[in-house]
Design a protein around this motif. Structure first.
Motif, PDB file in Angstrom:
ATOM      1  N   GLY A 107     -64.822  38.314 -18.799  1.00 44.15           N
ATOM      2  CA  GLY A 107     -64.124  37.486 -17.827  1.00 44.15           C
ATOM      3  C   GLY A 107     -62.619  37.395 -18.014  1.00 44.15           C
ATOM      4  N   ILE A 108     -62.025  38.399 -18.639  1.00 42.39           N
ATOM      5  CA  ILE A 108     -60.571  38.408 -18.818  1.00 42.39           C
ATOM      6  C   ILE A 108     -59.956  38.996 -17.541  1.00 42.39           C
ATOM      7  CG2 ILE A 108     -58.647  39.293 -20.199  1.00 42.39           C
ATOM      8  CD1 ILE A 108     -60.710  39.578 -22.527  1.00 42.39           C
ATOM      9  N   PRO A 109     -59.068  38.260 -16.895  1.00 42.19           N
ATOM     10  CA  PRO A 109     -58.483  38.758 -15.644  1.00 42.19           C
ATOM     11  C   PRO A 109     -57.676  40.048 -15.842  1.00 42.19           C
ATOM     12  CG  PRO A 109     -57.960  36.432 -15.992  1.00 42.19           C
ATOM     13  CD  PRO A 109     -58.583  36.930 -17.249  1.00 42.19           C
ATOM     14  N   LEU A 110     -57.719  40.896 -14.842  1.00 42.07           N
ATOM     15  CA  LEU A 110     -56.990  42.164 -14.880  1.00 42.07           C
ATOM     16  C   LEU A 110     -55.500  41.931 -15.140  1.00 42.07           C
ATOM     17  CD1 LEU A 110     -56.683  45.213 -14.469  1.00 42.07           C
ATOM     18  CD2 LEU A 110     -56.584  44.784 -11.998  1.00 42.07           C
ATOM     19  N   GLU A 111     -54.947  40.914 -14.517  1.00 40.86           N
ATOM     20  CA  GLU A 111     -53.520  40.620 -14.680  1.00 40.86           C
ATOM     21  C   GLU A 111     -53.176  40.331 -16.139  1.00 40.86           C
ATOM     22  OE1 GLU A 111     -55.546  38.916 -12.476  1.00 40.86           O
ATOM     23  OE2 GLU A 111     -54.970  40.190 -10.777  1.00 40.86           O
ATOM     24  N   ARG A 112     -54.087  39.659 -16.813  1.00 32.13           N
ATOM     25  CA  ARG A 112     -53.863  39.341 -18.233  1.00 32.13           C
ATOM     26  C   ARG A 112     -53.879  40.611 -19.076  1.00 32.13           C
ATOM     27  NH1 ARG A 112     -55.358  34.787 -21.860  1.00 32.13           N
ATOM     28  NH2 ARG A 112     -54.148  35.341 -23.690  1.00 32.13           N
ATOM     29  N   LEU A 113     -54.868  41.486 -18.819  1.00 30.26           N
ATOM     30  CA  LEU A 113     -54.932  42.756 -19.554  1.00 30.26           C
ATOM     31  C   LEU A 113     -53.707  43.612 -19.268  1.00 30.26           C
ATOM     32  CD1 LEU A 113     -58.680  43.828 -19.222  1.00 30.26           C
ATOM     33  CD2 LEU A 113     -57.500  43.025 -21.261  1.00 30.26           C
ATOM     34  N   ALA A 114     -53.296  43.666 -18.002  1.00 34.78           N
ATOM     35  CA  ALA A 114     -52.120  44.457 -17.628  1.00 34.78           C
ATOM     36  C   ALA A 114     -50.872  43.907 -18.321  1.00 34.78           C
ATOM     37  CB  ALA A 114     -51.948  44.460 -16.115  1.00 34.78           C
ATOM     38  N   GLY A 115     -50.778  42.594 -18.421  1.00 35.74           N
ATOM     39  CA  GLY A 115     -49.641  41.977 -19.108  1.00 35.74           C
ATOM     40  C   GLY A 115     -49.610  42.314 -20.588  1.00 35.74           C
ATOM     41  N   ILE A 116     -50.768  42.299 -21.200  1.00 40.01           N
ATOM     42  CA  ILE A 116     -50.857  42.651 -22.623  1.00 40.01           C
ATOM     43  C   ILE A 116     -50.458  44.107 -22.829  1.00 40.01           C
ATOM     44  CG2 ILE A 116     -52.457  42.966 -24.564  1.00 40.01           C
ATOM     45  CD1 ILE A 116     -54.027  40.511 -23.405  1.00 40.01           C
ATOM     46  N   LEU A 117     -50.961  44.987 -21.965  1.00 37.87           N
ATOM     47  CA  LEU A 117     -50.599  46.404 -22.050  1.00 37.87           C
ATOM     48  C   LEU A 117     -49.093  46.573 -21.896  1.00 37.87           C
ATOM     49  CD1 LEU A 117     -51.267  49.410 -22.237  1.00 37.87           C
ATOM     50  CD2 LEU A 117     -51.689  49.386 -19.774  1.00 37.87           C
ATOM     51  N   ALA A 118     -48.499  45.874 -20.931  1.00 33.58           N
ATOM     52  CA  ALA A 118     -47.053  45.969 -20.709  1.00 33.58           C
ATOM     53  C   ALA A 118     -46.279  45.528 -21.955  1.00 33.58           C
ATOM     54  CB  ALA A 118     -46.650  45.144 -19.495  1.00 33.58           C
ATOM     55  N   LEU A 119     -46.740  44.456 -22.601  1.00 31.92           N
ATOM     56  CA  LEU A 119     -46.078  43.991 -23.829  1.00 31.92           C
ATOM     57  C   LEU A 119     -46.123  45.059 -24.929  1.00 31.92           C
ATOM     58  CD1 LEU A 119     -47.265  40.286 -24.122  1.00 31.92           C
ATOM     59  CD2 LEU A 119     -44.918  41.092 -23.828  1.00 31.92           C
ATOM     60  N   PHE A 120     -47.307  45.637 -25.123  1.00 29.46           N
ATOM     61  CA  PHE A 120     -47.439  46.682 -26.149  1.00 29.46           C
ATOM     62  C   PHE A 120     -46.608  47.906 -25.794  1.00 29.46           C
ATOM     63  CE2 PHE A 120     -51.844  44.884 -27.232  1.00 29.46           C
ATOM     64  CZ  PHE A 120     -51.345  44.181 -28.312  1.00 29.46           C
ATOM     65  N   TYR A 121     -46.633  48.288 -24.534  1.00 35.11           N
ATOM     66  CA  TYR A 121     -45.921  49.489 -24.090  1.00 35.11           C
ATOM     67  C   TYR A 121     -44.415  49.327 -24.269  1.00 35.11           C
ATOM     68  CZ  TYR A 121     -44.970  53.673 -21.368  1.00 35.11           C
ATOM     69  OH  TYR A 121     -44.567  54.912 -20.975  1.00 35.11           O
ATOM     70  N   GLU A 122     -43.891  48.183 -23.852  1.00 32.67           N
ATOM     71  CA  GLU A 122     -42.451  47.953 -23.915  1.00 32.67           C
ATOM     72  C   GLU A 122     -41.970  47.613 -25.322  1.00 32.67           C
ATOM     73  OE1 GLU A 122     -42.069  44.895 -20.983  1.00 32.67           O
ATOM     74  OE2 GLU A 122     -42.426  46.309 -19.335  1.00 32.67           O
ATOM     75  N   GLY A 123     -42.849  46.983 -26.118  1.00 29.24           N
ATOM     76  CA  GLY A 123     -42.439  46.540 -27.442  1.00 29.24           C
ATOM     77  C   GLY A 123     -42.746  47.521 -28.550  1.00 29.24           C
ATOM     78  N   GLY A 124     -43.508  48.565 -28.251  1.00 27.54           N
ATOM     79  CA  GLY A 124     -43.880  49.499 -29.308  1.00 27.54           C
ATOM     80  C   GLY A 124     -44.735  48.826 -30.341  1.00 27.54           C
ATOM     81  N   ASP A 125     -44.438  49.025 -31.622  1.00 27.40           N
ATOM     82  CA  ASP A 125     -45.228  48.451 -32.707  1.00 27.40           C
ATOM     83  C   ASP A 125     -44.694  47.090 -33.155  1.00 27.40           C
ATOM     84  OD1 ASP A 125     -46.945  50.553 -32.815  1.00 27.40           O
ATOM     85  OD2 ASP A 125     -45.813  51.651 -34.335  1.00 27.40           O
ATOM     86  N   ARG A 126     -43.690  46.597 -32.517  1.00 28.46           N
ATOM     87  CA  ARG A 126     -43.082  45.335 -32.961  1.00 28.46           C
ATOM     88  C   ARG A 126     -43.964  44.178 -32.734  1.00 28.46           C
ATOM     89  NH1 ARG A 126     -37.559  47.086 -30.255  1.00 28.46           N
ATOM     90  NH2 ARG A 126     -38.876  48.660 -29.506  1.00 28.46           N
TER      91      ARG A 126
END
Length: 126
Positions: A107-126
């Motif tokens: 039940g995790i909303p798509l928007e939440r998953l997309a936001g998490i992916l965006a954070l990882f993508y933009e932040g790299g390993d930080r």
């Protein structure tokens, strides 16, 4: 060549071999033109059937990762950058599919998953 086989994995043994050899080729651990162990030698080293290793080598050949020269052995094929990029994209798609399945089933909303992916993508390993 380091290959670890897991009997508790849900993946067939030949597929585990393929994935690990592909990974070593893609990360540069195995270079273009480098000789691979013979099917018989690898089977003996891993305590497997030669048929299992043969299936892995056949799949690697089909996918363009290795070339087998009759009477000489199997060698890492020369890779072009586009081919490697496509293979990495396929791996990313598999991982994203797993994330989508987890999100959907919990039940995790798509928007939440997309936001998490965006954070990882933009932040790299930080």
């Amino acid at each position: 060549m380091d290959i670890l086989i897991s009997n508790s994995s849900g993946r067939p043994i030949y597929e585990q071999i393929c994935r690990q050899i592909k990974g070593q080729i893609m990360d540069g651990s195995l270079a273009a033109g480098e000789a691979l162990p013979s099917m018989r030698a690898l089977a003996k080293e891993l305590h497997l059937s030669v048929i299992t290793v043969q299936r892995a080598y056949e799949d690697l050949t089909r996918d363009g990762f290795i070339e087998t020269v009759s009477g000489k052995g199997s060698f890492v094929a020369a890779q072009n950058k586009e081919f490697i990029r496509e293979e990495r994209l396929r791996v990313a798609e598999d991982l994203l599919r797993q994330a989508a399945d987890i999100g959907r089933s919990n039940g995790i909303p798509l928007e939440r998953l997309a936001g998490i992916l965006a954070l990882f993508y933009e932040g790299g390993d930080r």
